[in-house]
Design a protein around this motif. Structure first.
Motif, PDB file in Angstrom:
ATOM      1  N   ARG A  87      48.916 -32.265  28.687  1.00 44.81           N
ATOM      2  CA  ARG A  87      48.069 -33.183  27.894  1.00 44.81           C
ATOM      3  C   ARG A  87      47.418 -34.227  28.804  1.00 44.81           C
ATOM      4  N   VAL A  89      44.933 -36.378  29.986  1.00 46.60           N
ATOM      5  CA  VAL A  89      43.675 -37.000  29.581  1.00 46.60           C
ATOM      6  C   VAL A  89      42.754 -37.186  30.782  1.00 46.60           C
ATOM      7  N   ILE A  92      40.058 -34.401  31.622  1.00 43.63           N
ATOM      8  CA  ILE A  92      38.935 -34.034  30.748  1.00 43.63           C
ATOM      9  C   ILE A  92      37.613 -34.050  31.509  1.00 43.63           C
ATOM     10  N   ILE A 121      44.887 -31.053  24.945  1.00 39.57           N
ATOM     11  CA  ILE A 121      44.758 -32.455  25.366  1.00 39.57           C
ATOM     12  C   ILE A 121      44.514 -33.341  24.153  1.00 39.57           C
ATOM     13  N   PRO A 123      42.528 -35.395  20.798  1.00 39.03           N
ATOM     14  CA  PRO A 123      41.418 -36.270  20.416  1.00 39.03           C
ATOM     15  C   PRO A 123      40.827 -37.103  21.552  1.00 39.03           C
ATOM     16  N   ALA A 124      41.604 -37.376  22.579  1.00 36.42           N
ATOM     17  CA  ALA A 124      41.077 -38.161  23.697  1.00 36.42           C
ATOM     18  C   ALA A 124      39.895 -37.462  24.368  1.00 36.42           C
ATOM     19  N   ALA A 125      39.796 -36.130  24.181  1.00 37.20           N
ATOM     20  CA  ALA A 125      38.689 -35.384  24.798  1.00 37.20           C
ATOM     21  C   ALA A 125      37.391 -35.508  24.015  1.00 37.20           C
ATOM     22  N   HIS A 157      44.122 -31.076  15.060  1.00 32.82           N
ATOM     23  CA  HIS A 157      44.156 -32.458  14.579  1.00 32.82           C
ATOM     24  C   HIS A 157      43.183 -32.587  13.408  1.00 32.82           C
ATOM     25  N   GLN A 160      40.627 -35.274  12.707  1.00 33.31           N
ATOM     26  CA  GLN A 160      39.453 -35.412  13.572  1.00 33.31           C
ATOM     27  C   GLN A 160      38.338 -34.433  13.200  1.00 33.31           C
TER      28      GLN A 160
END
Length: 288
Positions: A87, A89, A92, A121, A123-125, A157, A160
């Motif tokens: 994961r 971040v 990305i 990874i 939602p941060a992507a 997710h 999102q």
């Protein structure tokens, strides 16, 4: 473990320390699909601290040019899988840059695996992918992989989903160069997400003649795939004459076949119920 490497390959492998170095000896991945991936974190003791070395593998030209029958050529696959499982971040941006490399190819399955990595990874992507897709110079394959990444994130997710759909709609409304292939794959991704809420911008893009219909069909095909239309109101277009044969239907997705040649369509009268299933008369709906 590295006994079969050539001198140059051994030198390339020597640039990495364990446990990352162990990924260079795994050889060809087994099967396809995330369920076939090893647990790189547990099996090799990888942590976020190994992220920079894993990212370095992606851009290492010595590894990219390794013997196609040896293990080093698969190092990038194992590296991006491990980054997804971690994961990471911080990975990305570099992963998106990797997609944009001039010599990027899909020989190692990157187009099918990198969306899964973005999904892992999470939602941060999303913001970085959204920014990536605003680049008017982006080519079809990188754009498609990024869009599929949004689909994966939305699947994992659900909270999102609306955000991801809005980002996929954006090129349909605002892509200045009207790249028909990119818009076609945007529509394709939305169809696979069953994004009925995106139908208005989808219809508008087709109305502008801005979508490659060889990818998922024309607007009536899309409406049927989304359950918004029961049958065609117009003859099918000459898909092959304009773009080539449409893609094969995804398993369990299409409700109707897309043929290469036009077929005779049922004539709909002006006062008949509209085939789109709206409940309105044809003259007051799709004919208008």
């Amino acid at each position: 473990m590295f006994e079969t490497l050539t001198t140059s390959e051994a030198a390339a492998a020597a640039n990495y320390a364990d446990p990352v170095r162990q990924l260079l000896a795994i050889d060809e991945p087994d099967g396809i699909g995330e369920e076939t991936w090893p647990d790189y974190v547990a099996e090799y003791g990888l942590t976020e601290a190994h992220g920079p070395e894993l990212l370095r593998i992606l851009l290492d030209q010595a590894l990219a040019g390794a013997d196609i029958d040896g293990p080093l050529v698969w190092a990038r696959v194992h590296a991006w899988r491990a980054l997804g499982q971690l994961r990471m971040v911080a990975a990305i941006g570099p992963l998106l840059d990797f997609l944009n490399l001039e010599d990027f190819s899909d020989e190692d399955g990157a187009s099918s695996e990198l969306p899964v990595v973005f999904g892992l990874i999470g939602p941060a992507a999303i913001p970085l992918i959204a920014n990536f897709l605003t680049d008017p110079a982006i080519h079809t394959t990188p754009a498609t992989v990024a869009m599929e990444g949004l689909k994966e994130i939305a699947s994992r997710h659900p909270e999102q989903r609306a955000t991801c759909i809005d980002i996929l709609i954006h090129p349909l409304q605002n892509r200045a160069d009207e790249d028909e292939s990119v818009l076609g794959f945007a529509v394709n991704t939305l169809v696979h997400m069953k994004a009925v809420e995106a139908i208005d911008p989808i219809r508008d893009a087709f109305r502008r003649d801005a979508v490659d219909i060889s990818i998922v069909g024309d607007v009536e095909d899309v409406e049927m795939l989304l359950g918004l239309r029961q049958r065609r109101a117009t003859p099918k277009p000459l898909y092959h004459a304009r773009y080539g044969t449409p893609f094969a239907k995804p398993e369990g997705m299409f409700q109707t076949e897309i043929d290469e040649e036009p077929v005779k369509s049922v004539k709909v009268g002006r006062n008949d119920p509209c085939p789109c299933g709206s409940g309105k008369k044809y003259k007051k709906c799709c004919l208008a």
